[in-house]
Design a protein around this motif. Structure first.
Motif, mmCIF file in Angstrom:
data_model
loop_
_atom_site.group_PDB
_atom_site.id
_atom_site.type_symbol
_atom_site.label_atom_id
_atom_site.label_comp_id
_atom_site.label_asym_id
_atom_site.label_seq_id
_atom_site.Cartn_x
_atom_site.Cartn_y
_atom_site.Cartn_z
ATOM 1 N N LEU A 86 0.818 -1.214 0.000
ATOM 2 C CA LEU A 86 0.000 0.000 0.000
ATOM 3 C C LEU A 86 0.850 1.261 0.000
ATOM 4 C CD1 LEU A 86 -2.820 -1.188 2.423
ATOM 5 C CD2 LEU A 86 -2.978 -0.853 -0.052
ATOM 6 N N ARG A 87 1.967 1.249 0.729
ATOM 7 C CA ARG A 87 2.851 2.425 0.729
ATOM 8 C C ARG A 87 3.413 2.682 -0.665
ATOM 9 N NH1 ARG A 87 6.056 5.494 4.276
ATOM 10 N NH2 ARG A 87 4.373 5.096 5.763
ATOM 11 N N ASN A 88 3.767 1.616 -1.379
ATOM 12 C CA ASN A 88 4.281 1.776 -2.745
ATOM 13 C C ASN A 88 3.239 2.391 -3.673
ATOM 14 O OD1 ASN A 88 6.747 0.693 -2.015
ATOM 15 N ND2 ASN A 88 6.323 -1.341 -2.816
ATOM 16 N N ALA A 89 1.964 2.248 -3.294
ATOM 17 C CA ALA A 89 0.886 2.828 -4.092
ATOM 18 C C ALA A 89 0.447 4.191 -3.554
ATOM 19 C CB ALA A 89 -0.304 1.872 -4.117
ATOM 20 N N GLY A 90 1.192 4.733 -2.591
ATOM 21 C CA GLY A 90 0.883 6.051 -2.054
ATOM 22 C C GLY A 90 -0.202 6.069 -0.993
ATOM 23 N N LYS A 91 -0.460 4.919 -0.372
ATOM 24 C CA LYS A 91 -1.476 4.831 0.679
ATOM 25 C C LYS A 91 -0.803 4.556 2.023
ATOM 26 C CE LYS A 91 -4.030 5.052 -2.924
ATOM 27 N NZ LYS A 91 -4.514 6.390 -3.373
ATOM 28 N N HIS A 92 -1.499 4.929 3.085
ATOM 29 C CA HIS A 92 -0.980 4.707 4.431
ATOM 30 C C HIS A 92 -1.818 3.651 5.142
ATOM 31 C CE1 HIS A 92 1.952 8.014 4.503
ATOM 32 N NE2 HIS A 92 1.075 8.636 3.732
ATOM 33 N N VAL A 93 -1.196 2.968 6.091
ATOM 34 C CA VAL A 93 -1.864 1.895 6.819
ATOM 35 C C VAL A 93 -1.978 2.281 8.289
ATOM 36 C CG1 VAL A 93 -1.798 -0.547 7.472
ATOM 37 C CG2 VAL A 93 -0.995 0.170 5.212
ATOM 38 N N VAL A 94 -3.173 2.149 8.831
ATOM 39 C CA VAL A 94 -3.428 2.363 10.260
ATOM 40 C C VAL A 94 -3.629 0.988 10.889
ATOM 41 C CG1 VAL A 94 -4.901 3.468 11.983
ATOM 42 C CG2 VAL A 94 -4.555 4.556 9.737
ATOM 43 N N ILE A 95 -2.778 0.624 11.852
ATOM 44 C CA ILE A 95 -2.771 -0.730 12.401
ATOM 45 C C ILE A 95 -3.272 -0.732 13.839
ATOM 46 C CG2 ILE A 95 -1.330 -2.727 12.970
ATOM 47 C CD1 ILE A 95 0.574 -1.855 10.734
ATOM 48 N N THR A 96 -4.113 -1.701 14.158
ATOM 49 C CA THR A 96 -4.576 -1.892 15.523
ATOM 50 C C THR A 96 -4.728 -3.383 15.787
ATOM 51 O OG1 THR A 96 -6.267 -1.234 17.145
ATOM 52 C CG2 THR A 96 -7.019 -1.721 14.925
ATOM 53 N N ALA A 97 -4.857 -3.755 17.062
ATOM 54 C CA ALA A 97 -4.924 -5.169 17.443
ATOM 55 C C ALA A 97 -6.239 -5.475 18.147
ATOM 56 C CB ALA A 97 -3.753 -5.531 18.351
ATOM 57 N N GLY A 98 -6.748 -6.705 17.922
ATOM 58 C CA GLY A 98 -7.999 -7.128 18.539
ATOM 59 C C GLY A 98 -7.838 -8.137 19.645
ATOM 60 N N HIS A 99 -6.626 -8.738 19.767
ATOM 61 C CA HIS A 99 -6.290 -9.658 20.856
ATOM 62 C C HIS A 99 -7.274 -10.827 20.982
ATOM 63 C CE1 HIS A 99 -3.189 -6.850 22.098
ATOM 64 N NE2 HIS A 99 -4.087 -5.882 22.057
ATOM 65 N N SER A 100 -7.845 -11.233 19.849
ATOM 66 C CA SER A 100 -8.729 -12.414 19.792
ATOM 67 C C SER A 100 -9.877 -12.338 20.799
ATOM 68 C CB SER A 100 -7.916 -13.698 20.020
ATOM 69 O OG SER A 100 -6.896 -13.828 19.065
ATOM 70 N N ASP A 101 -10.329 -11.123 21.077
ATOM 71 C CA ASP A 101 -11.429 -10.884 22.003
ATOM 72 C C ASP A 101 -12.543 -10.152 21.253
ATOM 73 O OD1 ASP A 101 -12.312 -10.485 25.070
ATOM 74 O OD2 ASP A 101 -12.671 -8.609 23.983
ATOM 75 N N GLU A 102 -13.776 -10.632 21.375
ATOM 76 C CA GLU A 102 -14.862 -10.091 20.567
ATOM 77 C C GLU A 102 -15.045 -8.588 20.755
ATOM 78 O OE1 GLU A 102 -19.613 -10.871 19.605
ATOM 79 O OE2 GLU A 102 -18.684 -11.788 21.373
ATOM 80 N N GLN A 103 -15.124 -8.121 22.000
ATOM 81 C CA GLN A 103 -15.353 -6.704 22.225
ATOM 82 C C GLN A 103 -14.156 -5.871 21.799
ATOM 83 O OE1 GLN A 103 -18.393 -5.366 23.090
ATOM 84 N NE2 GLN A 103 -17.315 -3.540 22.366
ATOM 85 N N LYS A 104 -12.952 -6.374 22.049
ATOM 86 C CA LYS A 104 -11.756 -5.631 21.639
ATOM 87 C C LYS A 104 -11.658 -5.546 20.118
ATOM 88 C CE LYS A 104 -9.047 -6.583 25.799
ATOM 89 N NZ LYS A 104 -7.879 -7.299 26.384
ATOM 90 N N GLU A 105 -12.055 -6.615 19.424
ATOM 91 C CA GLU A 105 -12.049 -6.566 17.970
ATOM 92 C C GLU A 105 -13.060 -5.543 17.467
ATOM 93 O OE1 GLU A 105 -10.458 -11.009 16.671
ATOM 94 O OE2 GLU A 105 -12.539 -10.469 16.296
#
Length: 334
Positions: A85-104
């Motif tokens: 995505l960066r090579n295509a000029g886009k940015h990535v926003v990363i987050t984690a869900g920790h395999s928990d339904e509410q956190k996801e």
């Protein structure tokens, strides 16, 4: 600082044309695009990302949800998605869900609040129904390592059942009959499918499945060590141990070695994923290649093609076949 008006004057085009160039509009000719870019470079003009977003109704950012931020498995996936995505000029926003339904769910809402143009999900705890409803909202959803029939064309996943089968069949083909298994959390689709493959290989070889030789872990190294201890506590003998991922295999190998067990002479061990450290363990780990980088590559290119209308390499498959990687941790039982 130069303004968009100065760029327009220097390039001899309208403000609307400059805006179209900044937003990657395909309706601008190559010659005009080159004139605008040259003017921007000469004037040192830097487009305002917020203004671009308002003009194009795009944030040029893609959300990525993973289960964990640590470890080779997710590191390989995040790196691949970000690079494409960066090579295509886009940015990535990363987050984690920790395999928990509410956190996801919280993590997904976080990405939606950031106005991501699409979200790529390695989601394990939320239901298929939730993901189908999410897919009807005003954002494109792509799944990694999970398949939902109604979203099949935007799912990139491994045949985990086949992988589980290949791992246990390798132990059987080496001559093992007493085979223990440490699974991942069975509420996770990939873990349950790998266990199903393990059972299929046993049944095919006319080996009875013994539930006492099954321990459920959590895909982490310490749970591999704990699982091995639980298996020892049954008092049952086993000459091979199949683990649902390489981290648990590593933990089990360490625990076995600390208990004086020789690997592979007294205990053969097989993992799953073929993460980087698998080839540097002692002995080197026999495992199943799980092509997470190729899944990430496919998911990122799907977004570029369907969301940003960019030409991408032809994606031939959404389903990736695992394969056995034979190394030193598997031998014929003595």
């Amino acid at each position: 600082m130069a303004t968009i008006y100065e760029v327009s004057k220097a390039a001899g085009v309208s403000l609307a044309t400059v805006s179209r160039v900044m937003n990657g509009n395909v309706k601008v000719s190559d010659r005009t695009r080159a004139k605008v870019i040259k003017a921007m470079d000469e004037l040192g003009y830097k487009p305002n990302s917020i203004a671009q977003s308002l003009a194009s109704n795009r944030s040029n950012s893609v959300g990525l949800l993973v289960s964990e931020l640590h470890g080779s498995f997710f590191g390989n996936m995040m790196s691949t998605v970000e690079q494409v995505l960066r090579n295509a000029g886009k940015h990535v926003v990363i987050t984690a869900g920790h395999s928990d339904e509410q956190k996801e769910k919280d993590a997904i809402e976080f990405l939606l609040d950031r106005r991501c143009d699409a979200i790529i999900l390695h989601a394990e705890a939320v239901s298929d129904e939730y993901l189908l409803e999410l897919n009807q909202r005003n954002v494109e959803v792509v799944l990694i390592n999970r398949r939902i029939e109604q979203m099949a064309e935007r799912c990139f996943y491994t045949d985990n059942e086949l992988g589980g089968y290949l791992a246990t069949k390798a132990a059987i083909d080496a001559g093992h009959k007493d085979i223990a298994y440490i699974s991942g959390p069975r509420f996770k689709q990939d873990a349950s499918e790998r266990l199903a493959g393990h059972k299929r290989a046993l049944a095919e070889a006319n080996i009875d499945f013994n539930p006492q030789l099954l321990v459920e872990g959590g895909f982490h190294e310490d749970e591999g060590a704990q699982g091995y201890a639980q298996l020892l506590a049954t008092g049952l003998s086993f000459t091979a141990l199949v683990c649902a991922n390489d981290e648990m295999a590593s933990g089990a190998m360490t625990a076995a070695r600390e208990g004086g067990v020789l690997i592979p002479e007294q205990l053969s061990v097989i993992g799953f994923d073929d993460v980087l450290f698998a080839r540097y363990l002692y002995p080197k780990l026999t495992t199943i290649d799980n092509p997470i980088q190729r899944m990430g590559y496919g998911a990122a290119h799907w977004v570029l093609e369907h969301v940003y209308k960019q030409k991408t390499p032809k994606q031939h498959t959404n389903l990736f076949a695992p394969k056995l990687i034979v190394r030193d941790s598997l031998v014929v039982p003595s």
